[in-house]
Design an enzyme around this catalytic site. Sequence first.
Site, PDB file in Angstrom:
ATOM      1  N   THR A  40     -13.149  16.281  -0.489  1.00  0.00           N
ATOM      2  CA  THR A  40     -13.255  16.241   0.970  1.00  0.00           C
ATOM      3  C   THR A  40     -13.504  17.651   1.531  1.00  0.00           C
ATOM      4  OG1 THR A  40     -10.878  16.541   1.223  1.00  0.00           O
ATOM      5  CG2 THR A  40     -11.675  14.265   1.126  1.00  0.00           C
ATOM      6  N   THR A  68     -14.035  11.938   6.172  1.00  0.00           N
ATOM      7  CA  THR A  68     -15.357  12.556   6.045  1.00  0.00           C
ATOM      8  C   THR A  68     -16.492  11.661   6.540  1.00  0.00           C
ATOM      9  OG1 THR A  68     -15.551  11.670   3.808  1.00  0.00           O
ATOM     10  CG2 THR A  68     -14.643  13.888   4.010  1.00  0.00           C
ATOM     11  N   GLY A  69     -16.209  10.391   6.811  1.00  0.00           N
ATOM     12  CA  GLY A  69     -17.252   9.473   7.276  1.00  0.00           C
ATOM     13  C   GLY A  69     -18.197   9.009   6.181  1.00  0.00           C
ATOM     14  N   ASP A  89      -8.979 -10.316   5.093  1.00  0.00           N
ATOM     15  CA  ASP A  89      -9.957 -10.865   6.047  1.00  0.00           C
ATOM     16  C   ASP A  89     -11.389 -10.416   5.750  1.00  0.00           C
ATOM     17  OD1 ASP A  89      -8.628  -8.353   6.880  1.00  0.00           O
ATOM     18  OD2 ASP A  89     -10.207  -8.333   8.394  1.00  0.00           O
ATOM     19  N   GLY A 113      -6.017  -7.792   9.171  1.00  0.00           N
ATOM     20  CA  GLY A 113      -6.735  -7.142  10.268  1.00  0.00           C
ATOM     21  C   GLY A 113      -6.200  -5.738  10.426  1.00  0.00           C
ATOM     22  N   ALA A 154      -6.296  13.430   3.320  1.00  0.00           N
ATOM     23  CA  ALA A 154      -5.907  12.071   3.701  1.00  0.00           C
ATOM     24  C   ALA A 154      -6.438  11.740   5.088  1.00  0.00           C
ATOM     25  CB  ALA A 154      -4.382  11.960   3.707  1.00  0.00           C
ATOM     26  N   GLY A 155      -6.758  10.470   5.284  1.00  0.00           N
ATOM     27  CA  GLY A 155      -7.120   9.982   6.617  1.00  0.00           C
ATOM     28  C   GLY A 155      -6.466   8.624   6.755  1.00  0.00           C
ATOM     29  N   HIS A 156      -5.404   8.536   7.527  1.00  0.00           N
ATOM     30  CA  HIS A 156      -4.651   7.293   7.671  1.00  0.00           C
ATOM     31  C   HIS A 156      -4.899   6.730   9.066  1.00  0.00           C
ATOM     32  CE1 HIS A 156      -1.675   8.555   4.253  1.00  0.00           C
ATOM     33  NE2 HIS A 156      -2.946   8.545   3.889  1.00  0.00           N
ATOM     34  N   ARG A 183       1.317  30.805  -8.541  1.00  0.00           N
ATOM     35  CA  ARG A 183       2.423  31.593  -7.982  1.00  0.00           C
ATOM     36  C   ARG A 183       1.964  32.749  -7.083  1.00  0.00           C
ATOM     37  NH1 ARG A 183       5.174  32.068 -13.799  1.00  0.00           N
ATOM     38  NH2 ARG A 183       3.032  32.713 -14.178  1.00  0.00           N
TER      39      ARG A 183
HETATM   40  P1  GDP Z   1      -5.259   4.777   4.296  1.00  0.00           P
HETATM   41  O1  GDP Z   1      -5.882   6.075   3.954  1.00  0.00           O
HETATM   42  O2  GDP Z   1      -4.674   4.090   3.112  1.00  0.00           O
HETATM   43  O3  GDP Z   1      -4.276   4.859   5.440  1.00  0.00           O
HETATM   44  O4  GDP Z   1      -6.462   3.833   4.793  1.00  0.00           O
HETATM   45  P2  GDP Z   1      -7.674   4.259   5.784  1.00  0.00           P
HETATM   46  O5  GDP Z   1      -7.154   4.339   7.162  1.00  0.00           O
HETATM   47  O6  GDP Z   1      -8.419   5.420   5.237  1.00  0.00           O
HETATM   48  O7  GDP Z   1      -8.636   3.013   5.563  1.00  0.00           O
HETATM   49  C1  GDP Z   1      -8.248   1.722   5.825  1.00  0.00           C
HETATM   50  C2  GDP Z   1      -9.195   1.129   6.872  1.00  0.00           C
HETATM   51  O8  GDP Z   1      -9.037  -0.274   6.910  1.00  0.00           O
HETATM   52  C3  GDP Z   1      -8.906   1.590   8.278  1.00  0.00           C
HETATM   53  O9  GDP Z   1     -10.108   1.613   8.997  1.00  0.00           O
HETATM   54  C4  GDP Z   1      -7.961   0.537   8.827  1.00  0.00           C
HETATM   55  O10 GDP Z   1      -8.018   0.413  10.230  1.00  0.00           O
HETATM   56  C5  GDP Z   1      -8.523  -0.698   8.164  1.00  0.00           C
HETATM   57  N1  GDP Z   1      -7.550  -1.761   7.839  1.00  0.00           N
HETATM   58  C6  GDP Z   1      -6.284  -1.667   7.381  1.00  0.00           C
HETATM   59  N2  GDP Z   1      -5.795  -2.879   7.092  1.00  0.00           N
HETATM   60  C7  GDP Z   1      -6.776  -3.761   7.352  1.00  0.00           C
HETATM   61  C8  GDP Z   1      -6.901  -5.173   7.202  1.00  0.00           C
HETATM   62  O11 GDP Z   1      -6.002  -5.877   6.754  1.00  0.00           O
HETATM   63  N3  GDP Z   1      -8.090  -5.739   7.581  1.00  0.00           N
HETATM   64  C9  GDP Z   1      -9.128  -4.998   8.057  1.00  0.00           C
HETATM   65  N4  GDP Z   1     -10.247  -5.627   8.377  1.00  0.00           N
HETATM   66  N5  GDP Z   1      -9.050  -3.668   8.196  1.00  0.00           N
HETATM   67  C10 GDP Z   1      -7.896  -3.060   7.836  1.00  0.00           C
HETATM   68  P1  IMO Z   2      -6.104   8.688   1.804  1.00  0.00           P
HETATM   69  O1  IMO Z   2      -4.711   9.238   1.936  1.00  0.00           O
HETATM   70  C1  IMO Z   2      -9.722   8.347  -0.592  1.00  0.00           C
HETATM   71  C2  IMO Z   2     -10.835  11.798  -3.031  1.00  0.00           C
HETATM   72  C3  IMO Z   2     -12.070  12.547  -2.617  1.00  0.00           C
HETATM   73  C4  IMO Z   2     -12.524  13.077  -3.967  1.00  0.00           C
HETATM   74  C5  IMO Z   2     -11.204  13.386  -4.682  1.00  0.00           C
HETATM   75  C6  IMO Z   2     -10.783  14.828  -4.583  1.00  0.00           C
HETATM   76  O2  IMO Z   2      -6.819   8.556   3.100  1.00  0.00           O
HETATM   77  O3  IMO Z   2      -6.108   7.440   0.988  1.00  0.00           O
HETATM   78  P2  IMO Z   2      -9.884  16.435  -2.662  1.00  0.00           P
HETATM   79  O4  IMO Z   2     -10.317  16.597  -1.245  1.00  0.00           O
HETATM   80  O5  IMO Z   2      -8.474  15.977  -2.810  1.00  0.00           O
HETATM   81  O6  IMO Z   2     -10.220  17.614  -3.492  1.00  0.00           O
HETATM   82  O7  IMO Z   2     -10.824  15.247  -3.236  1.00  0.00           O
HETATM   83  O8  IMO Z   2     -10.237  12.564  -4.056  1.00  0.00           O
HETATM   84  N1  IMO Z   2      -9.812  11.654  -1.961  1.00  0.00           N
HETATM   85  C7  IMO Z   2      -9.596  10.512  -1.298  1.00  0.00           C
HETATM   86  N2  IMO Z   2     -10.215   9.318  -1.380  1.00  0.00           N
HETATM   87  N3  IMO Z   2      -8.665   8.512   0.236  1.00  0.00           N
HETATM   88  C8  IMO Z   2      -8.016   9.691   0.314  1.00  0.00           C
HETATM   89  O9  IMO Z   2      -6.888   9.851   1.020  1.00  0.00           O
HETATM   90  C9  IMO Z   2      -8.497  10.775  -0.453  1.00  0.00           C
HETATM   91  N4  IMO Z   2      -8.135  12.068  -0.602  1.00  0.00           N
HETATM   92  C10 IMO Z   2      -8.940  12.580  -1.529  1.00  0.00           C
HETATM   93  O10 IMO Z   2     -13.015  11.697  -2.036  1.00  0.00           O
HETATM   94  O11 IMO Z   2     -13.169  12.044  -4.677  1.00  0.00           O
HETATM   95 MG    MG Z   3      -7.732   7.060   4.128  1.00  0.00          MG
END
Ligand code: GDP
Ligand code: IMO
Ligand code: MG
Length: 427
Positions: free
Chosen positions: A128, A299-300, A331, A413, A38-40, A142
């Site tokens: 990832t 992962t970029g 947006d 945004g 995950a990347g939040h 297990r």
């Molecule tokens: P998550 O994994 O669900 O937490 O989402 P990520 O952080 O991976 O990807 C969401 C991307 O969109 C991030 O770069 C946030 O900063 C951006 N983001 C979230 N909400 C908005 C929005 O309403 N508008 C725009 N333009 N960017 C947003």
């Molecule tokens: P968040 O929480 C988007 C995708 C990977 C791959 C598949 C399996 O930021 O929304 P893994 O590493 O779990 O073996 O990968 O799941 N994947 C995601 N795609 N957002 C994520 O997390 C993801 N976590 C895993 O790209 O296709």
């Molecule tokens: Mg993410």
Amino acid sequence: MVDVLLGLQWGDEGKGKVVDYLAEKYDVVARFQGGPNAGHTLILNGKKHVLHTIPSGVFRPGVINIIGNGVVIDPITLRREMENLIAAEVDFKDNLYISKKAHLILPSHRFLDAVMEADKGSSKIGSTLRGIGPTYTDKVARRGLRIGDIFAADFETRYNELKAIHLEMASIYPAVEFDFAAEDAKFMESVHYVKQYQFVEGEYFINQLLEQGKTVLAEGAQGSMLDIDFGTYPYVTSSNTISAGVCNGLGVSPSKIGEVIGITKAYCTRVGGGPFPTELLEATGERIRKAGGEFGATTGRPRRCGWIDLPQLKYTIMLSGVTQLVLTKADVLNDFEELYAATSYGYPDGSISEEVPYDMVNTAIQPIYKHYKGWNSSLEGIREFEQFPKELQGYILDLQAYLGVPFTMISIGPERESLIIREKEMV
Ligand code: GDP
Ligand code: IMO
Ligand code: MG
């Protein structure tokens, strides 16, 4: 009560941003599945923070953050996240609790992930490579190690035993370069580092908090279409990402679940391999990617982009019992003259369905689209739904009518403040 917030698509819907906003209204934020795949992303005062394992409530003073038993933890990533938070002067030490039953990601799990993906060639999952699959495999087999085991006297012996099994398993695959000496050392140092934090019997801890009347927001990771059971198998992650995962990922009973808040982008993205019926492979997809900054937070990698897919959303709303919807990244579509939403799937035999098929991987789906006129204007400064351009209001109300669940929040945004709340729609 435990409210749940989760992604309804293939991840990256903007969960981190919305959880951070909502966290102010809750006593506790808890992660229940997934791990550092995950990347939040959160943007606070213009500064970007990306969380992988730590819940997105961590920036709210006084909010308790729990890493639940259903999460898989890599101490190396966790330590890095902790150090980043400390560098950003976020005070989390007393508010972060880690369930002892969360499974540990070893360097050799990451190694296994790498060798198995390399061996798949063109049918790569696009993992990832954070060791998620091999760690959940060991849990089910297990033989996994849990983070509570780091306090056991024989931890290093057990670590080496499990690593030896992994090396044996990896020997059937072509070799991949991996610096075990460096990774093992980093792992042990990180294990030592994280020991200073608070480890709990997560299930007792959270139920005691609930007993005291505390409110909990469970923060999903990944998206519902990556769910191990209901996603686009085998192009999925290795955990249950739908609301059902909250119960076994935290140790709370289904009767404790309250609101289920589902997030979708105003369009759709996917990162990694696997089916994506509404994917736009030409210039429009590229335009969305550019406008939305659609590159993986972990992962970029460039994210694949396409139109919103309503049969897909209807499916994941059904699976999780979603009671409220959040629309993010509206947006991003500001400059689009035309928008589309898939409303059903057409098949080569001429049939049409609003259901997601058993095998999305080998079924040729031709989405049937509804056309919308774009709003073609900036949303900056807008604070209320009624101030939205008529076209955007119409788009949202139409999606809502199709999906049968109200949109209570619209994000326009990346910043915490860019969220329009539709109070009167709150269910
Ligand atoms: P998550 O994994 O669900 O937490 O989402 P990520 O952080 O991976 O990807 C969401 C991307 O969109 C991030 O770069 C946030 O900063 C951006 N983001 C979230 N909400 C908005 C929005 O309403 N508008 C725009 N333009 N960017 C947003
Ligand atoms: P968040 O929480 C988007 C995708 C990977 C791959 C598949 C399996 O930021 O929304 P893994 O590493 O779990 O073996 O990968 O799941 N994947 C995601 N795609 N957002 C994520 O997390 C993801 N976590 C895993 O790209 O296709
Ligand atoms: Mg993410």
